[in-house]
Design an enzyme around this catalytic site. Structure first.
Site, PDB file in Angstrom:
ATOM      1  N   GLU A  61      -0.367   5.357 -12.418  1.00 48.03           N
ATOM      2  CA  GLU A  61      -0.087   5.412 -11.104  1.00 48.03           C
ATOM      3  C   GLU A  61      -0.579   4.106 -10.460  1.00 48.03           C
ATOM      4  O   GLU A  61      -1.439   3.977 -10.475  1.00 48.03           O
ATOM      5  CB  GLU A  61      -0.653   6.594 -10.525  1.00 48.03           C
ATOM      6  CG  GLU A  61      -2.075   6.972 -10.483  1.00 48.03           C
ATOM      7  CD  GLU A  61      -2.797   7.964  -9.794  1.00 48.03           C
ATOM      8  OE1 GLU A  61      -1.814   8.771  -9.011  1.00 48.03           O
ATOM      9  OE2 GLU A  61      -3.832   8.291  -9.978  1.00 48.03           O
ATOM     10  N   GLY A  78       0.223   1.541  -6.876  1.00 50.31           N
ATOM     11  CA  GLY A  78       0.625   1.434  -5.503  1.00 50.31           C
ATOM     12  C   GLY A  78       0.805  -0.039  -5.307  1.00 50.31           C
ATOM     13  O   GLY A  78       1.945  -0.683  -5.434  1.00 50.31           O
ATOM     14  N   ARG A  79      -0.158  -0.688  -4.820  1.00 44.54           N
ATOM     15  CA  ARG A  79      -0.016  -2.056  -4.360  1.00 44.54           C
ATOM     16  C   ARG A  79       0.189  -2.953  -5.639  1.00 44.54           C
ATOM     17  O   ARG A  79       0.980  -3.818  -5.280  1.00 44.54           O
ATOM     18  CB  ARG A  79      -1.500  -2.908  -3.936  1.00 44.54           C
ATOM     19  CG  ARG A  79      -2.380  -2.885  -5.070  1.00 44.54           C
ATOM     20  CD  ARG A  79      -3.763  -3.296  -4.598  1.00 44.54           C
ATOM     21  NE  ARG A  79      -4.557  -2.175  -4.272  1.00 44.54           N
ATOM     22  CZ  ARG A  79      -5.037  -1.909  -3.082  1.00 44.54           C
ATOM     23  NH1 ARG A  79      -5.260  -2.838  -2.088  1.00 44.54           N
ATOM     24  NH2 ARG A  79      -5.730  -0.768  -2.632  1.00 44.54           N
ATOM     25  N   CYS A  92      -5.803  -7.727  22.271  1.00 47.15           N
ATOM     26  CA  CYS A  92      -6.886  -8.068  23.039  1.00 47.15           C
ATOM     27  C   CYS A  92      -8.365  -7.459  22.366  1.00 47.15           C
ATOM     28  O   CYS A  92      -9.012  -6.721  22.842  1.00 47.15           O
ATOM     29  CB  CYS A  92      -6.869  -7.508  24.429  1.00 47.15           C
ATOM     30  SG  CYS A  92      -7.876  -8.394  25.531  1.00 47.15           S
ATOM     31  N   TYR A 103       0.210  -1.109   1.826  1.00 44.17           N
ATOM     32  CA  TYR A 103      -0.894  -0.951   2.951  1.00 44.17           C
ATOM     33  C   TYR A 103      -0.729  -1.690   4.135  1.00 44.17           C
ATOM     34  O   TYR A 103      -1.872  -2.115   4.825  1.00 44.17           O
ATOM     35  CB  TYR A 103      -2.359  -1.064   2.380  1.00 44.17           C
ATOM     36  CG  TYR A 103      -2.492  -0.143   1.238  1.00 44.17           C
ATOM     37  CD1 TYR A 103      -2.315   1.228   1.208  1.00 44.17           C
ATOM     38  CD2 TYR A 103      -2.522  -0.747  -0.092  1.00 44.17           C
ATOM     39  CE1 TYR A 103      -2.406   2.307   0.269  1.00 44.17           C
ATOM     40  CE2 TYR A 103      -2.683   0.404  -1.352  1.00 44.17           C
ATOM     41  CZ  TYR A 103      -2.561   1.388  -1.076  1.00 44.17           C
ATOM     42  OH  TYR A 103      -2.853   2.355  -2.230  1.00 44.17           O
TER      43      TYR A 103
HETATM   44  C1  LIG Z   1      -4.815   5.184  -3.549  1.00 40.44           C
HETATM   45  C2  LIG Z   1      -4.321   5.844  -4.855  1.00 40.44           C
HETATM   46  C3  LIG Z   1      -3.489   5.231  -5.746  1.00 40.44           C
HETATM   47  C4  LIG Z   1      -2.905   3.673  -5.441  1.00 40.44           C
HETATM   48  O1  LIG Z   1      -3.616   2.861  -5.599  1.00 40.44           O
HETATM   49  P1  LIG Z   1      -3.314   1.359  -5.546  1.00 40.44           P
HETATM   50  O2  LIG Z   1      -4.630   0.542  -5.236  1.00 40.44           O
HETATM   51  O3  LIG Z   1      -2.676   1.050  -4.410  1.00 40.44           O
HETATM   52  O4  LIG Z   1      -2.598   1.014  -6.899  1.00 40.44           O
HETATM   53  C5  LIG Z   1      -3.407   5.804  -6.846  1.00 40.44           C
HETATM   54  N1  LIG Z   1      -3.801   6.883  -7.171  1.00 40.44           N
HETATM   55  C6  LIG Z   1      -4.568   7.586  -6.159  1.00 40.44           C
HETATM   56  C7  LIG Z   1      -5.177   9.094  -6.896  1.00 40.44           C
HETATM   57  C8  LIG Z   1      -4.631   7.118  -5.198  1.00 40.44           C
HETATM   58  O5  LIG Z   1      -5.762   7.793  -4.362  1.00 40.44           O
END
Ligand SMILES: *Cc1c(COP(=O)(O)O)cnc(C)c1O
Length: 409
Positions: free
Chosen positions: A285, A287-288, A360, A389
């Site tokens: 899994e 994300g970034r 500010c 993010y």
């Molecule tokens: C935040 C998170 C991700 C994604 O993390 P990245 O650094 O964006 O790849 C994947 N799995 C879990 C459980 C997370 O909390």
């Protein structure tokens, strides 16, 4: 002078301006109706997933962690690229459903799920990655009331973590997951209750760039999953979410993950899998890693001034959209993200300037003492690595500013 982070591959100049998806930033800003603006590139998203699939063993499924960027057009685009989605709230469940994503492809982790969120997930047919005994019992009771068979996995708090990871989410006392030694008993309880047993989720950390550390952790995750599967004693494990952890270079000196190396090492592990894991559905899994470099944040220069000999380039953007780039989202020492004067993308640097936002507060910094082309009022500033993010993890309502515009090209 402080160095800027490395501009991700694939961004070039067109008529002197930064181009995204083959289009000039000034045109994109006109189309969107102004700045501040996040632009996400389909081409980058497509290329990133294709590279990942090419490097990783074929049987490894790729899931997208929605919290990195949950904007609907991005989710809709990702739906055509990845095999599953990981969410962390009922709000994100509503977002993936609104984007037309099949809840059967969704798993829901998070340490504090409310009854209403558990009910929503069970009702939709999403998998719950349960983080405690209490959560499992609540899920079983809710499913019973709904007359549904819940899809339940257990999130493990492993006894190791991902070396060099930016955010540690495993190893030692944690609010996440269940300590490994307590997992087998809970898994047996889930199976005995007649729930749809979905296996284990082992997440060890985030934002790692070292291929060896990632490969080593993946080996540890497989070994732990095997040990737990044997202790559960229910035969082969149906599924294993191996976590993610692949990071992107944000700062000067950071280098991209050697994906080929990670893929080779994982392939080796998969060749010698124990009996408990030979037929297990495996996923990672991310994300970034999937969306971060595909996004650019654009803001306009609204003022330019000098104070005690330093130049300030003041923009209409800021930390309310770019909390991480400002250095206020989990960093100890502020370092510069990759930043450029987007409307003069092929111009040579000629001055040292501080690029700041319009808020500010002294925290609102986009680049400190950066070597940049001279920017005038009306020029566009680009902050790269803004696809993850940014919009989803910044305080957009701070100082009454409101969210940025977003565009997928
Ligand atoms: C935040 C998170 C991700 C994604 O993390 P990245 O650094 O964006 O790849 C994947 N799995 C879990 C459980 C997370 O909390």
């Amino acid at each position: 002078m402080k160095p800027l982070g490395p501009i991700p591959a694939g961004y070039t100049a067109l008529d002197g301006e930064l181009a995204i998806g083959g289009r000039k930033v000034s045109d994109l800003v006109t189309e969107a109706g102004g700045t501040p603006l996040f632009v996400y590139s389909r081409e980058h998203l497509d290329r990133r997933v294709a590279e990942l699939r090419a490097a990783m063993p074929e049987r490894l499924a790729i899931h997208y962690a929605v919290k990195a960027n949950s904007w609907r057009p991005v989710l809709e685009h990702m739906a055509g690229l990845v095999d599953g989605f990981d969410i962390a709230s009922g709000g994100e469940l509503a977002m993936v459903i609104a984007a037309g994503i099949d809840p059967a492809l969704v798993s829901f982790a998070g340490p504090g799920k409310r009854d209403s969120e558990i009910e929503g997930a069970i009702d939709a047919g999403a998998t719950l990655n349960c983080e405690s005994e209490n959560e499992v019992r609540r899920a079983l009771a809710i499913a019973d009331r709904l007359g549904k068979t819940p899809r339940l996995a257990v999130r493990v708090n492993p006894y190791f973590e991902l070396r060099g990871s930016g955010m540690k989410m495993g190893g030692g006392a944690k609010p996440f997951g269940l300590d490994a030694e307590r997992v087998p008993a809970l898994a047996r309880e889930i199976i005995a209750a007649g729930a749809d047993w979905q296996g284990l989720h082992i997440f060890t950390g985030s934002q790692a760039l070292d291929a060896e550390a990632i490969a080593e952790t993946q080996g540890n995750v497989l070994a732990l999953a095997d040990r737990l599967a044997r202790e559960i004693g229910n035969g082969p494990l149906p599924k294993l979410n191996m976590g993610g952890g692949l990071g992107i270079p944000y700062f000067a000196g950071d280098t991209p993950v050697d994906l080929t190396r990670v893929g080779e090492q994982l392939a080796k592990h998969l060749e010698t899998l124990p009996e408990t894991l030979v037929d297990t559905e495996l996923c990672i899994e991310l994300g970034r890693y999937l969306v971060g470099e595909a996004g650019v944040y654009l803001c306009s220069v609204v003022d330019r001034k000098e104070s005690h000999g330093e130049i300030y380039v003041i923009t209409d953007g800021g930390l309310h959209h770019q909390l991480a780039a400002s250095g206020n989202f989990g960093t100890v020492v502020r370092r510069n993200y990759p930043v450029a004067i987007a409307s003069r993308f092929d111009a040579a640097p000629e001055e040292e300037a501080n690029v700041v936002g319009c808020l500010c507060t002294p925290l609102d910094r986009l680049a400190d003492k950066a070597h940049l082309p001279r920017a005038e009022v009306g020029d566009l500033v680009a902050v790269f690595c803004a696809g993850a993010y940014g919009a989803s993890a910044s305080p957009a309502m701070f100082l009454g500013q409101g969210p940025a515009r977003e565009l997928l090209v």
